[in-house]
Write a protein that holds these residues in place. Structure first.
Motif, PDB file in Angstrom:
ATOM      1  N   ARG A  65       0.823  -1.213   0.000  1.00 45.09           N
ATOM      2  CA  ARG A  65       0.000   0.000   0.000  1.00 45.09           C
ATOM      3  C   ARG A  65       0.856   1.261   0.000  1.00 45.09           C
ATOM      4  O   ARG A  65       0.537   2.252  -0.651  1.00 45.09           O
ATOM      5  CB  ARG A  65      -0.912  -0.004   1.224  1.00 45.09           C
ATOM      6  CG  ARG A  65      -1.939   1.125   1.247  1.00 45.09           C
ATOM      7  CD  ARG A  65      -2.485   1.401   2.645  1.00 45.09           C
ATOM      8  NE  ARG A  65      -2.655   0.190   3.440  1.00 45.09           N
ATOM      9  CZ  ARG A  65      -2.793   0.214   4.768  1.00 45.09           C
ATOM     10  NH1 ARG A  65      -2.756   1.372   5.430  1.00 45.09           N
ATOM     11  NH2 ARG A  65      -2.949  -0.905   5.433  1.00 45.09           N
ATOM     12  N   ILE A  66       1.967   1.206   0.716  1.00 48.00           N
ATOM     13  CA  ILE A  66       2.807   2.394   0.843  1.00 48.00           C
ATOM     14  C   ILE A  66       3.853   2.484  -0.273  1.00 48.00           C
ATOM     15  O   ILE A  66       4.673   3.399  -0.310  1.00 48.00           O
ATOM     16  CB  ILE A  66       3.463   2.425   2.239  1.00 48.00           C
ATOM     17  CG1 ILE A  66       3.747   3.861   2.658  1.00 48.00           C
ATOM     18  CG2 ILE A  66       4.712   1.554   2.300  1.00 48.00           C
ATOM     19  CD1 ILE A  66       4.050   4.015   4.126  1.00 48.00           C
ATOM     20  N   VAL A  98      -2.780   6.643   2.524  1.00 53.47           N
ATOM     21  CA  VAL A  98      -2.308   5.301   2.894  1.00 53.47           C
ATOM     22  C   VAL A  98      -2.260   5.088   4.399  1.00 53.47           C
ATOM     23  O   VAL A  98      -2.282   3.941   4.862  1.00 53.47           O
ATOM     24  CB  VAL A  98      -0.929   5.012   2.274  1.00 53.47           C
ATOM     25  CG1 VAL A  98      -1.051   4.837   0.762  1.00 53.47           C
ATOM     26  CG2 VAL A  98       0.074   6.113   2.619  1.00 53.47           C
TER      27      VAL A  98
END
Length: 578
Positions: free
Chosen positions: A378-379, A455
């Motif tokens: 996600r990051i 995020v």
């Protein structure tokens, strides 16, 4: 009596013959008049035709006189070689790359009288000319052969003075980089035909410039410069600090990036050893790699920044929680210990400032394998980064994630990413939790907001800023502090793999920093590969080398970035001399 009729007949005969004489004279006069009129008409038409013909020639000569040399050249094949490229400029308008005129030497072998003599003469001006290859070219039956591309004006003048039949010059464009190696890996370079093959030069080639050049449509075009996000002043500072650090710590390589956390703009990025784009053959050296975006590395304890952010953002931990770090962890035949062992129960801020491997591993274990992997994805740390620069490497990770992989990845072992994407992920932790893809082109904050992805929560971002600041004030990042600029950061000292095993004597160090931490504007990330202890010291951890590198970059470039120093409780502004 009888003569009268004869006379009359004679008179009559005389009178008869006189009429034809008068009629013939009139006819002759009419023919001459008609012929004269036709002649005058033909002369006028001829004069008119010549007038039109020479008027067209004159007009074309005037037109050619006003056109550029490339347009009026009668050499067809040179058109493509003459294709122009737009200038590359930095964010302040400083020229990073531009075209200059040059000529290239060619031969028409069918017009060469004596190849031996021609080669002997050419070598007097071009001593490094390959004699055998040149002789073979001049002795061939072809009509055209390149002998040397992109001559200097002095070389052209000297060859002209030789007076060799069958030798000529063709105009070309040569790419010139005024800053030399200062921004080599960002700007990139072109090949001998002025086509971009690396860096942003390759990027603009792929934006349609290559197709235009192939069609010959860029020969006479005045192209607008391409503005990059790079600030040449900051770029120079970063490169200078990296070069000094490599020498000071006897390292094999170093790299650094300065990133605007709100727009994703790369303000400066360099990697050493680098090369001079004016001599791109240097780029073929295997050690000259853009380590910031085209190299992947285990980033060591900088990854603890993301592990703790994951734990806080998951809701499984809060900043006041405690983790037992008294005893090493044994899992999968491996033992996880703390480098700076405290052998006590630590708060979350202490896990960060003491860089506890045990504390980080326990947080990752609590989140779980899938949750950990999902967070890193996600990051942006497990996917190939999207940006304009062509040289972007794909991160590496275990083919199958097990518990041991998740726990070691929590402190930066087993997962390799590019330093640039580590900086981008770090920016997301500092800017309120928004992941913004990096760009090497100017971008406004509003434009960045349109593509930004949330995020982590803003609360987690605020807490991470506190932890980053604590680590500089009282942790391993103390040497990164710059008075007046409130730096926050995290060190990373990673052991490198040697012969299949981690070596505690060969390190890859990094420091991830932000400033000013109370209102973050920029991320600074530096790396240094295999540093040795500085003279008089016995260790070479990131706190002793990477942190001072960040200090130098921030101290020297803050003014260029428009960040004002603040001193005292009243936040008064003090002017510094840079």
């Amino acid at each position: 009596m009888m003569r009268m009729p004869a006379l009359s007949s004679g008179l009559g005969l005389f009178s008869f013959r006189s009429k034809p004489k008068a009629s013939g004279h009139i006819e002759l006069k009419g023919e001459r008049a008609t012929y004269g009129q036709q002649s005058r008409s033909r002369i006028l038409i001829t004069i008119l035709c010549f007038g039109v013909f020479y008027s067209v020639i004159g007009a074309r000569l005037v037109q050619y006189g006003m056109e550029s040399e490339e347009t009026v050249s009668s050499i067809g094949p040179a058109d493509k070689l003459m294709a122009s490229r737009p200038d590359l400029i930095d964010r302040n308008g400083e020229v990073l790359a531009t075209d200059i005129r040059t000529v290239s030497l060619y031969a028409e072998p069918n017009k060469i009288v004596d190849p031996d003599e021609a080669v002997e003469r050419l070598v007097t001006v071009l001593p490094d000319l390959d004699v055998r290859t040149t002789y073979r070219k001049l002795s061939s039956s072809s009509r055209f052969q390149w002998l040397r591309r992109q001559l200097t004006p002095k070389q052209q003048s000297q060859i002209l003075a030789l007076g060799i039949p069958g030798i000529g010059f063709r105009p070309e464009k040569r790419r010139f980089y005024p800053g030399g190696s200062t921004a080599a890996y960002v700007v990139g370079h072109v090949n001998i035909d002025n086509k971009g093959i690396a860096g942003m030069e390759k990027y603009i080639e792929g934006q349609g410039l290559g197709d235009l050049a192939a069609a010959g449509l860029t020969v006479n075009e005045s192209m607008e410069p391409v503005r990059l996000s790079i600030d040449l002043r900051v770029q120079s500072v970063v490169r200078d600090e990296l070069a000094a650090a490599m020498q000071r710590y006897s390292a094999i390589a170093a790299g650094g990036v300065v990133l605007d956390i709100h727009t994703g703009e790369v303000i400066a990025m360099t990697s050493l050893p680098d090369y001079d784009p004016n001599n791109p053959v240097e780029a073929l050296d295997k050690n000259r790699l853009n380590r910031m975006s085209a190299g992947t590395y285990e980033m060591g304890s900088t990854f603890k920044t993301f592990t703790i952010a994951m734990g806080l953002d998951s809701g499984l931990f809060n900043i006041n929680d405690r983790i037992d770090a008294r005893y090493p962890l044994v899992i999968g035949g491996r033992t996880i210990r703390d480098f700076h062992a405290t052998r006590r129960i630590l708060t979350i801020p202490e896990v960060f400032t003491h860089s506890s491997n045990i504390g980080s591993a326990k947080m990752a274990d609590a989140v779980g394998i899938e949750g950990h992997r999902e967070f890193l994805t996600r990051i942006g740390l497990l996917s190939r980064m999207q940006t304009e620069l062509p040289e972007i490497a794909m991160p590496s990770q275990p083919h199958e994630w097990k518990k041991i992989h998740s726990m070691t990845a929590s402190f930066g072992h087993g997962v390799a990413t590019t330093p640039l994407q580590t900086a981008v992920a770090g920016a997301a932790l500092m800017n309120g939790g928004k992941l913004i893809e990096p760009t090497f082109l100017p971008r406004t904050r509003e434009e960045a907001e349109k593509t930004a992805i949330q995020v982590i929560s803003k609360k987690t971002s605020d807490e991470m800023r506190i932890l980053m600041r604590d680590n500089v004030v009282q942790g391993s990042g103390r040497r990164a502090e710059v008075d007046g600029f409130r730096v926050g950061g995290k060190t990373g000292t990673a052991e490198k793999v040697v012969n299949g095993r981690y070596s505690n004597s060969v390190r890859f160090n990094a420091f991830l920093a932000t400033f000013p931490v109370d209102d973050p504007q920029y991320i600074v990330l530096v790396i240094i590969d295999e540093p040795k202890p500085e003279e008089g010291k016995y260790s070479a951890t990131a706190g002793l080398n990477a942190a001072p590198m960040v200090n130098g970059i921030i101290r020297r470039s803050a003014a260029f970035l428009g960040v004002e120093p603040k001193f005292g409780n009243d936040a008064s502004i003090a002017r510094l001399s840079y």
